[in-house]
Design an enzyme around this catalytic site. Structure first.
Site, PDB file in Angstrom:
ATOM      1  N   LYS A  13      34.113  57.458  20.726  1.00  0.00           N
ATOM      2  CA  LYS A  13      34.857  58.429  19.907  1.00  0.00           C
ATOM      3  C   LYS A  13      35.923  57.752  19.048  1.00  0.00           C
ATOM      4  CE  LYS A  13      36.566  61.289  22.932  1.00  0.00           C
ATOM      5  NZ  LYS A  13      36.087  60.662  24.176  1.00  0.00           N
ATOM      6  N   ARG A  88      40.184  69.247  25.292  1.00  0.00           N
ATOM      7  CA  ARG A  88      39.482  68.693  26.440  1.00  0.00           C
ATOM      8  C   ARG A  88      39.304  69.720  27.525  1.00  0.00           C
ATOM      9  NH1 ARG A  88      40.684  63.083  25.722  1.00  0.00           N
ATOM     10  NH2 ARG A  88      39.884  61.717  27.347  1.00  0.00           N
ATOM     11  N   ARG A 127      34.922  47.172  28.714  1.00  0.00           N
ATOM     12  CA  ARG A 127      35.789  47.400  27.550  1.00  0.00           C
ATOM     13  C   ARG A 127      37.145  46.691  27.691  1.00  0.00           C
ATOM     14  NH1 ARG A 127      36.968  53.443  25.397  1.00  0.00           N
ATOM     15  NH2 ARG A 127      38.221  53.734  27.264  1.00  0.00           N
ATOM     16  N   ARG A 138      42.277  48.344  29.917  1.00  0.00           N
ATOM     17  CA  ARG A 138      43.156  49.508  30.021  1.00  0.00           C
ATOM     18  C   ARG A 138      43.279  49.886  31.489  1.00  0.00           C
ATOM     19  NH1 ARG A 138      41.175  54.235  26.019  1.00  0.00           N
ATOM     20  NH2 ARG A 138      41.353  55.465  27.906  1.00  0.00           N
ATOM     21  N   ARG A 149      37.360  59.741  35.797  1.00  0.00           N
ATOM     22  CA  ARG A 149      37.453  60.298  34.445  1.00  0.00           C
ATOM     23  C   ARG A 149      36.139  60.961  34.035  1.00  0.00           C
ATOM     24  NH1 ARG A 149      38.874  55.242  31.591  1.00  0.00           N
ATOM     25  NH2 ARG A 149      38.590  56.335  29.630  1.00  0.00           N
TER      26      ARG A 149
END
Ligand code: ADP
Length: 204
Positions: A13, A88, A127, A138, A149
């Site tokens: 995204k 969301r 990532r 992250r 998540r």
């Protein structure tokens, strides 16, 4: 143009939001980025949001909705925007609809980036992002948090797909492929690929 980009963590995204918003000439507004900027700036908002983010949970709607409302009222977003990471939850979607209605606007299109879960886990665990010249993971990309998540996405965010389908706004985009391929599918669905044909809210 007023567009929402929907999709699970790891669907791409953020990357697509920047490119598509650039093509449309509207700002890409990412709630995740705004929260992260507040966390690194050690603001009050950041302090509140961090607890939820680190756990892989959603930041409560009252914090998030007020923040987005303020952002949408800024001058650069008045003529259009691309929202990445908001709404969301169904409650957030209803609040967004109300806020836009008050301004006499509505959404033009909702793009859902579709990627299967196996691929998402693979992408997220690998990532890294650039912070102060170093590639770091992250905090919320740790494997346990990633799984959580994805669960939160399935339970709270995935129902938005049906919500926006019911409003006739949804276009599902296959988000497997190169960045350029996914971008051109998205632009086609927005009728912004230069051939003048408006996209249909169906599979692309
Ligand atoms: P991703 O799409 O990879 O999960 P984001 O950068 O969009 O990551 O969001 C990171 C975190 O920020 C989320 O896990 C959540 O804690 C918080 N967040 C972002 N957007 C929202 C939102 N609309 N509502 C609640 N929490 C949010």
């Amino acid at each position: 143009m007023r567009v929402v980009l929907l999709g699970p963590p790891g669907a791409g995204k953020g990357t697509q939001a920047q490119i598509i918003a650039g093509k449309l000439g509207v700002p890409a507004i990412s709630t995740g980025d705004i929260f992260r900027a507040n966390v690194s700036g050690q603001t009050e908002l950041g302090r509140k949001a961090k607890v939820f983010m680190d756990a892989g949970d959603l930041v409560p709607d009252e914090i998030t909705v007020a923040m987005v409302k303020d952002r949408l009222a800024e001058a650069d977003a008045v003529g259009g925007f691309l929202l990445d990471g908001f709404p969301r939850t169904i409650a957030q979607a209803e609040q967004l609809r109300e806020s836009l209605q008050e301004l006499g606007h509505g959404l033009d299109r909702v793009l859902e980036l579709v990627v299967d879960e196996e691929e998402l886990v693979r992408r997220l665990s690998g990532r890294r992002m650039l912070v102060d010249g170093q590639m770091v993971q992250r905090d919320d990309d740790k494997p346990e948090t990633v799984r959580h998540r994805l669960e939160v996405y399935r339970e709270q965010t995935a129902p938005l797909s049906g919500f926006y389908e019911g409003e006739g706004l949804l276009a599902r985009i296959d988000a497997i492929g190169s960045v350029e391929e996914v971008t051109s599918r998205a632009l086609r669905a927005l009728g912004a690929d230069g051939d003048g044909e408006a996209g249909q809210p169906a599979a692309v």
